[in-house]
Design a protein around this motif. Structure first.
Motif, PDB file in Angstrom:
ATOM      1  N   ASP A  82       0.843  -1.192   0.000  1.00 54.00           N
ATOM      2  CA  ASP A  82       0.000   0.000   0.000  1.00 54.00           C
ATOM      3  C   ASP A  82       0.887   1.254   0.000  1.00 54.00           C
ATOM      4  N   HIS A  83       0.559   2.228  -0.851  1.00 56.15           N
ATOM      5  CA  HIS A  83       1.311   3.481  -0.933  1.00 56.15           C
ATOM      6  C   HIS A  83       2.826   3.290  -0.990  1.00 56.15           C
ATOM      7  N   ARG A 140      -3.287  13.719   3.265  1.00 59.05           N
ATOM      8  CA  ARG A 140      -2.908  13.074   4.527  1.00 59.05           C
ATOM      9  C   ARG A 140      -2.509  14.176   5.521  1.00 59.05           C
ATOM     10  N   HIS A 187      -7.017  10.810   4.188  1.00 62.52           N
ATOM     11  CA  HIS A 187      -6.462   9.769   5.062  1.00 62.52           C
ATOM     12  C   HIS A 187      -6.592  10.176   6.526  1.00 62.52           C
ATOM     13  N   HIS A 215      -9.481   5.703  -1.181  1.00 58.26           N
ATOM     14  CA  HIS A 215      -8.644   5.737   0.018  1.00 58.26           C
ATOM     15  C   HIS A 215      -9.258   6.750   0.971  1.00 58.26           C
TER      16      HIS A 215
HETATM   17 ZN   LIG Z   1      -4.391   5.311   1.207  1.00 61.82          ZN
END
Ligand SMILES: [Zn+2]
Length: 291
Positions: A82-83, A140, A187, A215
Protein backbone atom coordinates in the motif's frame (compact mmCIF):
# COMPACT_ATOMS: atom_id res chain seq x y z
CA UNK A 1 -5.40 -21.45 -1.35
CA UNK A 2 -2.71 -19.71 -3.44
CA UNK A 3 -2.79 -15.91 -3.66
CA UNK A 4 -5.41 -14.66 -6.10
CA UNK A 5 -4.68 -11.74 -8.41
CA UNK A 6 -6.07 -8.40 -7.27
CA UNK A 7 -7.14 -7.72 -10.84
CA UNK A 8 -9.26 -10.85 -10.89
CA UNK A 9 -10.81 -10.03 -7.49
CA UNK A 10 -11.63 -6.47 -8.57
CA UNK A 11 -13.01 -7.47 -11.95
CA UNK A 12 -15.64 -9.60 -10.25
CA UNK A 13 -16.46 -6.70 -7.91
CA UNK A 14 -16.80 -4.32 -10.83
CA UNK A 15 -19.05 -6.71 -12.73
CA UNK A 16 -21.29 -7.44 -9.74
CA UNK A 17 -21.18 -3.87 -8.37
CA UNK A 18 -19.78 -4.32 -4.91
CA UNK A 19 -16.51 -3.17 -3.36
CA UNK A 20 -13.71 -5.30 -1.95
CA UNK A 21 -12.15 -4.21 1.34
CA UNK A 22 -8.42 -3.64 1.44
CA UNK A 23 -7.17 -3.76 5.02
CA UNK A 24 -3.76 -2.81 6.38
CA UNK A 25 -2.27 -5.32 8.77
CA UNK A 26 0.82 -4.39 10.76
CA UNK A 27 1.20 -7.67 12.63
CA UNK A 28 -0.07 -11.24 12.87
CA UNK A 29 -2.98 -10.32 15.16
CA UNK A 30 -4.43 -7.79 12.75
CA UNK A 31 -3.91 -10.22 9.88
CA UNK A 32 -5.79 -12.93 11.76
CA UNK A 33 -8.64 -10.54 12.58
CA UNK A 34 -9.02 -9.52 8.94
CA UNK A 35 -8.80 -13.06 7.55
CA UNK A 36 -11.14 -14.54 10.16
CA UNK A 37 -13.71 -11.90 9.20
CA UNK A 38 -13.28 -12.69 5.50
CA UNK A 39 -13.58 -16.41 6.11
CA UNK A 40 -16.66 -16.09 8.31
CA UNK A 41 -18.43 -13.85 5.79
CA UNK A 42 -17.13 -15.66 2.71
CA UNK A 43 -15.70 -12.44 1.33
CA UNK A 44 -12.80 -11.95 -1.07
CA UNK A 45 -10.25 -9.67 0.54
CA UNK A 46 -7.10 -7.65 -0.11
CA UNK A 47 -4.52 -7.64 2.65
CA UNK A 48 -1.97 -4.87 2.56
CA UNK A 49 1.07 -3.38 4.24
CA UNK A 50 1.87 0.29 3.70
CA UNK A 51 5.35 1.72 3.29
CA UNK A 52 4.43 4.32 5.93
CA UNK A 53 3.96 1.40 8.38
CA UNK A 54 7.38 -0.17 7.74
CA UNK A 55 8.58 1.75 10.79
CA UNK A 56 6.21 -0.33 12.94
CA UNK A 57 6.98 -3.65 11.24
CA UNK A 58 9.62 -3.88 8.51
CA UNK A 59 8.30 -5.55 5.38
CA UNK A 60 11.07 -8.17 5.52
CA UNK A 61 9.66 -9.39 8.84
CA UNK A 62 5.99 -9.15 7.95
CA UNK A 63 5.90 -10.43 4.36
CA UNK A 64 6.46 -14.12 5.19
CA UNK A 65 3.64 -13.92 7.77
CA UNK A 66 1.22 -12.27 5.34
CA UNK A 67 2.04 -14.67 2.51
CA UNK A 68 1.59 -17.68 4.77
CA UNK A 69 -1.68 -16.45 6.33
CA UNK A 70 -3.07 -15.63 2.90
CA UNK A 71 -2.28 -19.15 1.67
CA UNK A 72 -3.95 -20.72 4.69
CA UNK A 73 -7.16 -18.74 4.08
CA UNK A 74 -10.19 -20.43 2.54
CA UNK A 75 -11.28 -17.31 0.63
CA UNK A 76 -9.54 -15.43 -2.24
CA UNK A 77 -6.81 -13.15 -0.89
CA UNK A 78 -4.58 -10.71 -2.79
CA UNK A 79 -1.53 -9.22 -1.09
CA UNK A 80 -0.78 -5.57 -1.88
CA UNK A 81 1.95 -3.12 -1.02
CA UNK A 82 0.00 0.00 0.00
CA UNK A 83 1.31 3.48 -0.93
CA UNK A 84 4.70 2.42 -2.21
CA UNK A 85 6.44 5.76 -2.63
CA UNK A 86 9.99 4.58 -3.07
CA UNK A 87 11.29 2.34 -5.80
CA UNK A 88 12.99 0.22 -3.15
CA UNK A 89 9.72 -0.50 -1.29
CA UNK A 90 8.01 -1.51 -4.53
CA UNK A 91 10.87 -3.83 -5.54
CA UNK A 92 11.11 -5.36 -2.06
CA UNK A 93 7.37 -6.12 -2.00
CA UNK A 94 7.53 -7.89 -5.38
CA UNK A 95 10.62 -9.80 -4.28
CA UNK A 96 9.00 -10.85 -0.98
CA UNK A 97 5.93 -12.37 -2.61
CA UNK A 98 3.32 -9.60 -2.79
CA UNK A 99 1.21 -10.14 -5.92
CA UNK A 100 0.12 -6.50 -6.17
CA UNK A 101 1.75 -3.14 -5.54
CA UNK A 102 0.40 0.36 -5.29
CA UNK A 103 2.89 2.83 -6.64
CA UNK A 104 1.93 6.23 -5.26
CA UNK A 105 3.39 9.12 -7.21
CA UNK A 106 0.34 11.29 -6.52
CA UNK A 107 2.34 14.05 -4.86
CA UNK A 108 4.71 14.36 -7.83
CA UNK A 109 4.15 16.48 -10.93
CA UNK A 110 1.86 14.67 -13.40
CA UNK A 111 4.56 13.80 -15.95
CA UNK A 112 6.81 12.35 -13.28
CA UNK A 113 3.93 10.30 -11.86
CA UNK A 114 3.27 8.86 -15.35
CA UNK A 115 6.94 8.11 -15.95
CA UNK A 116 7.50 6.35 -12.60
CA UNK A 117 4.22 4.42 -12.77
CA UNK A 118 5.06 3.17 -16.28
CA UNK A 119 8.39 1.90 -15.05
CA UNK A 120 6.76 0.01 -12.17
CA UNK A 121 4.14 -1.48 -14.52
CA UNK A 122 6.85 -2.63 -16.92
CA UNK A 123 8.64 -4.61 -14.20
CA UNK A 124 5.42 -5.82 -12.55
CA UNK A 125 4.12 -7.28 -15.84
CA UNK A 126 7.18 -9.52 -16.11
CA UNK A 127 6.59 -10.86 -12.61
CA UNK A 128 2.82 -11.22 -12.87
CA UNK A 129 2.20 -8.53 -10.26
CA UNK A 130 -0.80 -6.17 -10.52
CA UNK A 131 -0.36 -2.42 -10.14
CA UNK A 132 -2.52 0.28 -8.57
CA UNK A 133 -1.57 3.93 -8.98
CA UNK A 134 -3.04 7.20 -7.76
CA UNK A 135 -3.99 10.26 -9.74
CA UNK A 136 -5.15 13.41 -8.07
CA UNK A 137 -4.10 13.20 -4.46
CA UNK A 138 -5.94 11.79 -1.43
CA UNK A 139 -4.56 14.09 1.25
CA UNK A 140 -2.91 13.07 4.53
CA UNK A 141 -3.20 16.01 6.98
CA UNK A 142 -0.72 16.23 9.85
CA UNK A 143 -3.31 16.22 12.67
CA UNK A 144 -5.32 13.25 11.33
CA UNK A 145 -3.31 10.43 12.93
CA UNK A 146 -2.33 8.73 9.68
CA UNK A 147 1.41 9.46 9.70
CA UNK A 148 0.70 12.47 7.51
CA UNK A 149 2.96 15.41 6.80
CA UNK A 150 0.61 17.76 4.97
CA UNK A 151 -0.84 20.99 6.24
CA UNK A 152 -4.34 20.57 7.73
CA UNK A 153 -5.77 23.08 5.24
CA UNK A 154 -5.43 20.47 2.43
CA UNK A 155 -8.64 18.76 3.66
CA UNK A 156 -11.45 19.55 1.20
CA UNK A 157 -9.17 21.37 -1.26
CA UNK A 158 -10.62 20.54 -4.69
CA UNK A 159 -7.39 21.28 -6.53
CA UNK A 160 -6.23 17.82 -5.40
CA UNK A 161 -9.23 16.02 -6.94
CA UNK A 162 -8.84 13.68 -9.92
CA UNK A 163 -9.74 15.12 -13.33
CA UNK A 164 -11.66 12.61 -15.51
CA UNK A 165 -9.89 13.41 -18.81
CA UNK A 166 -6.48 13.27 -17.20
CA UNK A 167 -7.45 9.94 -15.61
CA UNK A 168 -8.15 8.47 -19.05
CA UNK A 169 -4.81 9.68 -20.37
CA UNK A 170 -3.01 8.41 -17.26
CA UNK A 171 -4.50 4.93 -17.44
CA UNK A 172 -3.76 4.50 -21.15
CA UNK A 173 -0.22 5.85 -20.79
CA UNK A 174 0.70 3.70 -17.79
CA UNK A 175 -1.31 0.48 -18.20
CA UNK A 176 -2.25 0.29 -14.50
CA UNK A 177 -4.75 -2.33 -13.30
CA UNK A 178 -6.54 -0.11 -10.76
CA UNK A 179 -6.67 3.61 -10.07
CA UNK A 180 -7.00 5.40 -6.73
CA UNK A 181 -8.97 8.60 -7.21
CA UNK A 182 -9.47 11.75 -5.13
CA UNK A 183 -13.01 13.13 -4.82
CA UNK A 184 -13.21 14.46 -1.28
CA UNK A 185 -11.89 11.76 1.06
CA UNK A 186 -8.81 12.15 3.26
CA UNK A 187 -6.46 9.77 5.06
CA UNK A 188 -6.78 9.44 8.83
CA UNK A 189 -9.46 10.84 11.11
CA UNK A 190 -11.58 13.54 9.44
CA UNK A 191 -10.77 17.06 10.57
CA UNK A 192 -14.03 18.30 9.05
CA UNK A 193 -16.99 16.48 7.59
CA UNK A 194 -16.15 15.52 4.01
CA UNK A 195 -18.32 16.46 1.05
CA UNK A 196 -17.91 13.83 -1.65
CA UNK A 197 -17.91 14.90 -5.29
CA UNK A 198 -19.93 11.94 -6.57
CA UNK A 199 -20.59 13.53 -9.99
CA UNK A 200 -16.86 13.68 -10.56
CA UNK A 201 -16.48 10.05 -9.46
CA UNK A 202 -19.25 8.96 -11.81
CA UNK A 203 -17.66 10.86 -14.68
CA UNK A 204 -14.32 9.15 -14.03
CA UNK A 205 -16.09 5.77 -13.98
CA UNK A 206 -17.63 6.50 -17.38
CA UNK A 207 -14.28 7.66 -18.76
CA UNK A 208 -11.86 4.95 -17.61
CA UNK A 209 -12.47 1.21 -17.54
CA UNK A 210 -10.10 0.04 -14.76
CA UNK A 211 -11.47 -0.54 -11.23
CA UNK A 212 -11.50 2.63 -9.10
CA UNK A 213 -10.19 2.75 -5.55
CA UNK A 214 -11.25 4.87 -2.61
CA UNK A 215 -8.64 5.74 0.02
CA UNK A 216 -9.39 7.61 3.21
CA UNK A 217 -12.84 6.13 3.87
CA UNK A 218 -12.56 5.90 7.67
CA UNK A 219 -15.14 8.20 9.20
CA UNK A 220 -17.50 8.32 6.23
CA UNK A 221 -21.06 7.30 7.05
CA UNK A 222 -22.84 4.30 5.57
CA UNK A 223 -24.62 6.44 2.97
CA UNK A 224 -21.30 7.91 1.78
CA UNK A 225 -19.91 4.40 1.30
CA UNK A 226 -23.02 3.16 -0.51
CA UNK A 227 -23.07 6.22 -2.80
CA UNK A 228 -19.38 5.89 -3.59
CA UNK A 229 -19.78 2.20 -4.48
CA UNK A 230 -22.90 2.95 -6.56
CA UNK A 231 -20.90 5.58 -8.46
CA UNK A 232 -18.00 3.32 -9.36
CA UNK A 233 -15.75 2.46 -6.40
CA UNK A 234 -14.75 -1.24 -6.42
CA UNK A 235 -11.99 -1.25 -3.80
CA UNK A 236 -12.09 0.49 -0.44
CA UNK A 237 -8.90 0.96 1.55
CA UNK A 238 -9.66 0.89 5.22
CA UNK A 239 -7.35 1.22 8.20
CA UNK A 240 -7.85 4.15 10.57
CA UNK A 241 -11.42 3.14 11.46
CA UNK A 242 -10.48 -0.37 12.52
CA UNK A 243 -7.27 0.72 14.24
CA UNK A 244 -9.26 3.23 16.28
CA UNK A 245 -12.05 0.75 17.03
CA UNK A 246 -9.57 -1.86 18.25
CA UNK A 247 -7.74 0.67 20.44
CA UNK A 248 -11.02 1.91 22.01
CA UNK A 249 -12.07 -1.69 22.61
CA UNK A 250 -8.79 -2.40 24.40
CA UNK A 251 -9.12 0.69 26.60
CA UNK A 252 -12.54 -0.50 27.75
CA UNK A 253 -11.39 -4.07 28.26
CA UNK A 254 -8.32 -3.11 30.22
CA UNK A 255 -10.31 -0.81 32.49
CA UNK A 256 -13.07 -3.35 33.02
CA UNK A 257 -10.77 -6.23 33.82
CA UNK A 258 -10.24 -6.56 37.57
CA UNK A 259 -8.46 -9.89 37.41
CA UNK A 260 -5.04 -10.86 36.20
CA UNK A 261 -4.28 -9.48 32.78
CA UNK A 262 -1.67 -11.20 30.67
CA UNK A 263 -0.31 -10.27 27.27
CA UNK A 264 -2.10 -13.07 25.43
CA UNK A 265 -5.44 -11.76 26.77
CA UNK A 266 -4.69 -8.48 25.02
CA UNK A 267 -3.71 -10.33 21.86
CA UNK A 268 -6.94 -12.35 21.73
CA UNK A 269 -9.06 -9.27 22.41
CA UNK A 270 -7.32 -7.37 19.65
CA UNK A 271 -7.95 -10.14 17.10
CA UNK A 272 -11.60 -10.15 18.12
CA UNK A 273 -11.96 -6.36 17.87
CA UNK A 274 -10.36 -6.23 14.41
CA UNK A 275 -12.56 -9.10 13.25
CA UNK A 276 -15.75 -7.41 14.49
CA UNK A 277 -14.93 -4.11 12.83
CA UNK A 278 -13.83 -5.69 9.55
CA UNK A 279 -17.05 -7.73 9.41
CA UNK A 280 -19.08 -4.53 9.71
CA UNK A 281 -17.00 -2.94 6.95
CA UNK A 282 -17.44 -5.95 4.67
CA UNK A 283 -21.21 -5.91 5.15
CA UNK A 284 -21.22 -2.27 4.19
CA UNK A 285 -18.98 -2.74 1.13
CA UNK A 286 -21.22 -5.56 -0.15
CA UNK A 287 -18.40 -8.12 -0.47
CA UNK A 288 -19.82 -10.52 2.15
CA UNK A 289 -20.93 -13.77 0.49
CA UNK A 290 -19.13 -12.98 -2.80
CA UNK A 291 -16.20 -15.42 -2.39
ZN1 LIG B 1 -4.39 5.31 1.21
Amino acid sequence: MPLVSMKEILEDAKKRQYAVGCFNAVNLDMTRGVLEAASELKAPVILCHAEVHFKYTPIEKLAPVLVNEARLADVPVALLLDHGKSFSAVMKAMHLGFNAVMYDGSDLPYDQNVKNTREVVKIARVLGVDVEAELGHVVRPKSAGADGDEDDSVAGDESYYTQPDQALEFVSNTGVDALAVAFGTAHGVYLKKPVLDLDRLNKIRQTVDVPLVMHGGSGLDATDFRNSIANGITKVNYYTGMAKYAAEHMKEKLNADNGILLYHNIMMESILAIKENVMQAMDLFGCAGKA
